[in-house]
Design a protein around this motif. Structure first.
Motif, PDB file in Angstrom:
ATOM      1  N   ILE A 222      -2.339 -28.247 -20.858  1.00  0.00           N
ATOM      2  CA  ILE A 222      -3.093 -27.135 -21.446  1.00  0.00           C
ATOM      3  C   ILE A 222      -4.508 -27.099 -20.892  1.00  0.00           C
ATOM      4  CG2 ILE A 222      -4.096 -26.235 -23.591  1.00  0.00           C
ATOM      5  CD1 ILE A 222      -1.570 -27.372 -25.024  1.00  0.00           C
ATOM      6  N   TYR A 223      -5.166 -28.264 -20.853  1.00  0.00           N
ATOM      7  CA  TYR A 223      -6.551 -28.292 -20.374  1.00  0.00           C
ATOM      8  C   TYR A 223      -6.640 -28.017 -18.882  1.00  0.00           C
ATOM      9  CZ  TYR A 223      -8.676 -29.624 -24.770  1.00  0.00           C
ATOM     10  OH  TYR A 223      -9.143 -29.605 -26.063  1.00  0.00           O
ATOM     11  N   ASP A 224      -5.613 -28.367 -18.135  1.00  0.00           N
ATOM     12  CA  ASP A 224      -5.589 -28.001 -16.714  1.00  0.00           C
ATOM     13  C   ASP A 224      -5.553 -26.482 -16.569  1.00  0.00           C
ATOM     14  OD1 ASP A 224      -5.706 -30.604 -15.815  1.00  0.00           O
ATOM     15  OD2 ASP A 224      -3.537 -30.788 -15.481  1.00  0.00           O
ATOM     16  N   GLU A 225      -4.745 -25.824 -17.396  1.00  0.00           N
ATOM     17  CA  GLU A 225      -4.687 -24.360 -17.373  1.00  0.00           C
ATOM     18  C   GLU A 225      -6.031 -23.763 -17.772  1.00  0.00           C
ATOM     19  OE1 GLU A 225      -2.374 -22.323 -16.334  1.00  0.00           O
ATOM     20  OE2 GLU A 225      -0.949 -23.912 -15.848  1.00  0.00           O
ATOM     21  N   ILE A 226      -6.657 -24.356 -18.784  1.00  0.00           N
ATOM     22  CA  ILE A 226      -7.971 -23.874 -19.220  1.00  0.00           C
ATOM     23  C   ILE A 226      -8.987 -23.990 -18.089  1.00  0.00           C
ATOM     24  CG2 ILE A 226      -9.933 -24.368 -20.737  1.00  0.00           C
ATOM     25  CD1 ILE A 226      -7.887 -25.165 -22.899  1.00  0.00           C
ATOM     26  N   GLU A 227      -9.030 -25.151 -17.455  1.00  0.00           N
ATOM     27  CA  GLU A 227     -10.010 -25.377 -16.394  1.00  0.00           C
ATOM     28  C   GLU A 227      -9.778 -24.431 -15.215  1.00  0.00           C
ATOM     29  OE1 GLU A 227      -9.698 -29.532 -15.620  1.00  0.00           O
ATOM     30  OE2 GLU A 227     -10.594 -30.086 -17.554  1.00  0.00           O
TER      31      GLU A 227
ATOM     32  N   ALA B 225     -11.554 -19.567 -12.355  1.00  0.00           N
ATOM     33  CA  ALA B 225     -11.236 -18.221 -11.862  1.00  0.00           C
ATOM     34  C   ALA B 225     -12.157 -17.166 -12.457  1.00  0.00           C
ATOM     35  CB  ALA B 225      -9.775 -17.887 -12.176  1.00  0.00           C
ATOM     36  N   THR B 226     -12.408 -17.243 -13.758  1.00  0.00           N
ATOM     37  CA  THR B 226     -13.252 -16.225 -14.394  1.00  0.00           C
ATOM     38  C   THR B 226     -14.717 -16.394 -14.023  1.00  0.00           C
ATOM     39  OG1 THR B 226     -13.283 -17.578 -16.421  1.00  0.00           O
ATOM     40  CG2 THR B 226     -11.710 -15.745 -16.328  1.00  0.00           C
TER      41      THR B 226
ATOM     42  N   GLU C  44      -3.447 -14.844 -19.582  1.00  0.00           N
ATOM     43  CA  GLU C  44      -2.460 -15.745 -18.985  1.00  0.00           C
ATOM     44  C   GLU C  44      -2.657 -17.174 -19.477  1.00  0.00           C
ATOM     45  OE1 GLU C  44      -0.665 -17.033 -14.597  1.00  0.00           O
ATOM     46  OE2 GLU C  44      -2.492 -15.831 -14.729  1.00  0.00           O
ATOM     47  N   VAL C  45      -3.914 -17.614 -19.518  1.00  0.00           N
ATOM     48  CA  VAL C  45      -4.206 -18.960 -20.028  1.00  0.00           C
ATOM     49  C   VAL C  45      -3.772 -19.069 -21.488  1.00  0.00           C
ATOM     50  CG1 VAL C  45      -6.023 -20.624 -20.583  1.00  0.00           C
ATOM     51  CG2 VAL C  45      -6.112 -19.350 -18.427  1.00  0.00           C
ATOM     52  N   TYR C  46      -4.107 -18.058 -22.264  1.00  0.00           N
ATOM     53  CA  TYR C  46      -3.757 -18.051 -23.693  1.00  0.00           C
ATOM     54  C   TYR C  46      -2.239 -18.158 -23.880  1.00  0.00           C
ATOM     55  CZ  TYR C  46      -3.434 -16.408 -28.530  1.00  0.00           C
ATOM     56  OH  TYR C  46      -3.150 -16.307 -29.868  1.00  0.00           O
ATOM     57  N   ASP C  47      -1.504 -17.355 -23.135  1.00  0.00           N
ATOM     58  CA  ASP C  47      -0.046 -17.329 -23.281  1.00  0.00           C
ATOM     59  C   ASP C  47       0.578 -18.666 -22.870  1.00  0.00           C
ATOM     60  OD1 ASP C  47      -0.194 -14.736 -24.172  1.00  0.00           O
ATOM     61  OD2 ASP C  47       0.341 -13.845 -22.238  1.00  0.00           O
ATOM     62  N   ILE C  48       0.116 -19.218 -21.746  1.00  0.00           N
ATOM     63  CA  ILE C  48       0.658 -20.496 -21.281  1.00  0.00           C
ATOM     64  C   ILE C  48       0.315 -21.607 -22.262  1.00  0.00           C
ATOM     65  CG2 ILE C  48       0.481 -22.266 -19.488  1.00  0.00           C
ATOM     66  CD1 ILE C  48       0.097 -19.988 -17.465  1.00  0.00           C
ATOM     67  N   ALA C  49      -0.934 -21.627 -22.728  1.00  0.00           N
ATOM     68  CA  ALA C  49      -1.355 -22.657 -23.681  1.00  0.00           C
ATOM     69  C   ALA C  49      -0.548 -22.572 -24.967  1.00  0.00           C
ATOM     70  CB  ALA C  49      -2.851 -22.521 -23.980  1.00  0.00           C
ATOM     71  N   LEU C  50      -0.304 -21.358 -25.437  1.00  0.00           N
ATOM     72  CA  LEU C  50       0.464 -21.170 -26.667  1.00  0.00           C
ATOM     73  C   LEU C  50       1.885 -21.693 -26.499  1.00  0.00           C
ATOM     74  CD1 LEU C  50       0.428 -20.031 -29.537  1.00  0.00           C
ATOM     75  CD2 LEU C  50       1.171 -17.837 -28.586  1.00  0.00           C
ATOM     76  N   GLU C  51       2.489 -21.396 -25.358  1.00  0.00           N
ATOM     77  CA  GLU C  51       3.852 -21.867 -25.096  1.00  0.00           C
ATOM     78  C   GLU C  51       3.894 -23.397 -25.016  1.00  0.00           C
ATOM     79  OE1 GLU C  51       7.440 -21.381 -21.761  1.00  0.00           O
ATOM     80  OE2 GLU C  51       5.593 -20.202 -21.598  1.00  0.00           O
ATOM     81  N   LEU C  52       2.920 -23.993 -24.311  1.00  0.00           N
ATOM     82  CA  LEU C  52       2.866 -25.454 -24.197  1.00  0.00           C
ATOM     83  C   LEU C  52       2.626 -26.100 -25.557  1.00  0.00           C
ATOM     84  CD1 LEU C  52       0.785 -25.793 -20.912  1.00  0.00           C
ATOM     85  CD2 LEU C  52       3.191 -26.426 -21.214  1.00  0.00           C
ATOM     86  N   THR C  53       1.799 -25.475 -26.370  1.00  0.00           N
ATOM     87  CA  THR C  53       1.521 -26.013 -27.704  1.00  0.00           C
ATOM     88  C   THR C  53       2.770 -26.001 -28.572  1.00  0.00           C
ATOM     89  OG1 THR C  53      -0.807 -25.379 -27.636  1.00  0.00           O
ATOM     90  CG2 THR C  53       0.159 -25.696 -29.803  1.00  0.00           C
ATOM     91  N   GLU C  54       3.488 -24.903 -28.537  1.00  0.00           N
ATOM     92  CA  GLU C  54       4.727 -24.811 -29.329  1.00  0.00           C
ATOM     93  C   GLU C  54       5.727 -25.873 -28.883  1.00  0.00           C
ATOM     94  OE1 GLU C  54       5.894 -20.779 -28.761  1.00  0.00           O
ATOM     95  OE2 GLU C  54       4.516 -19.987 -30.274  1.00  0.00           O
ATOM     96  N   GLN C  55       5.827 -26.072 -27.576  1.00  0.00           N
ATOM     97  CA  GLN C  55       6.720 -27.110 -27.059  1.00  0.00           C
ATOM     98  C   GLN C  55       6.266 -28.487 -27.531  1.00  0.00           C
ATOM     99  OE1 GLN C  55       6.660 -26.691 -22.808  1.00  0.00           O
ATOM    100  NE2 GLN C  55       7.722 -24.724 -22.806  1.00  0.00           N
TER     101      GLN C  55
END
Length: 229
Positions: A43-48, A53-54, A179-190
């Motif tokens: 998750i934090y890799d996706e955040i970083e 990018a932003t 995209e970060v939000y969606d990926i993080a949410l999916e990883l969190t649920e998993q």
């Protein structure tokens, strides 16, 4: 970032709640926590990656609008807003004084952009007025009015260009954040499901993350207790 803080909290919580069997050497829950933290690392890799990018998008956007004279004041305000967001990072975006300053700055930006829109409307009217009157004038008077019309039209187009750049930038920035939000949410649920299967109770641990010149809530995982396996 709260990567280390989340890990330490998880282990401290388990030490305080664990059974004597766990405290005396049962490694299963420790391994379960490590699996949660592995998911948090993703998750934090996706955040970083999203922050990188932003930030790049913001820098390009600021560079472009820096060339628009009419946008000088709003650029200054947006740069100051970004500085406040960066200053908020050590507190996890929770410092009350800085958040108050951020709110004030956001209102200033809204006011300045509203003023730019009013100015654009006036410039458009001025350009049309000068052009119409130039047709009635002769000699030097006509040339002067046409020059004024061209100047007003150019300023109008500069302001329109600012808003077009802003719209494009915000759309690109927000797409990255989503995209970060969606990926993080999916990883969190998993991660929460995997934690439950391994005898842990876990939940979303929402944190405010700065992306470019804005921020968003993202949801790493936090272990909150021990549950049935």
């Amino acid at each position: 970032m709260k990567r280390l803080t989340t890990t330490m909290f998880s282990f401290i919580l388990l030490l305080s709640l664990a059974t004597p069997a766990f405290a005396s050497g049962d490694a299963s829950l420790t391994e379960a926590v490590e699996k949660v933290e592995q998911k948090n690392d993703e998750i934090y890799d996706e955040i970083e990656n999203g922050v990188t990018a932003t930030d790049a998008l913001r820098d390009t956007y600021f560079k472009k609008i820096n060339e628009i004279e009419e946008a000088a004041e709003v650029l200054k305000l947006k740069q100051e807003k970004t500085e406040i967001l960066i200053a908020l990072e050590p507190s996890g975006q929770t410092d009350e004084a800085l958040n108050a300053a951020l709110s004030d700055k956001e209102e200033d930006i809204k006011s300045e952009e509203a003023a730019l829109m009013v100015k654009a409307d006036q410039l458009k009217e001025d350009a049309e007025h000068f052009t119409a009157n130039a047709g009635k004038a002769g000699g030097n008077g006509q040339a002067v009015l046409l020059e004024k019309a061209a100047e007003a039209q150019q300023s109008f187009e500069n302001i329109a260009y600012y808003f077009a750049l802003t719209s494009d930038y915000e759309a690109e920035r927000d797409a990255v954040i989503q995209e970060v939000y969606d990926i993080a949410l999916e990883l969190t649920e998993q991660g929460i499901q995997e934690a439950a299967a391994n005898g842990l109770l876990a939940e979303c641990s929402w944190v405010h993350v700065r992306f470019g010149d804005t921020r968003e809530w993202i949801d790493p995982i936090q272990v909150v207790g021990i549950g049935p396996k």
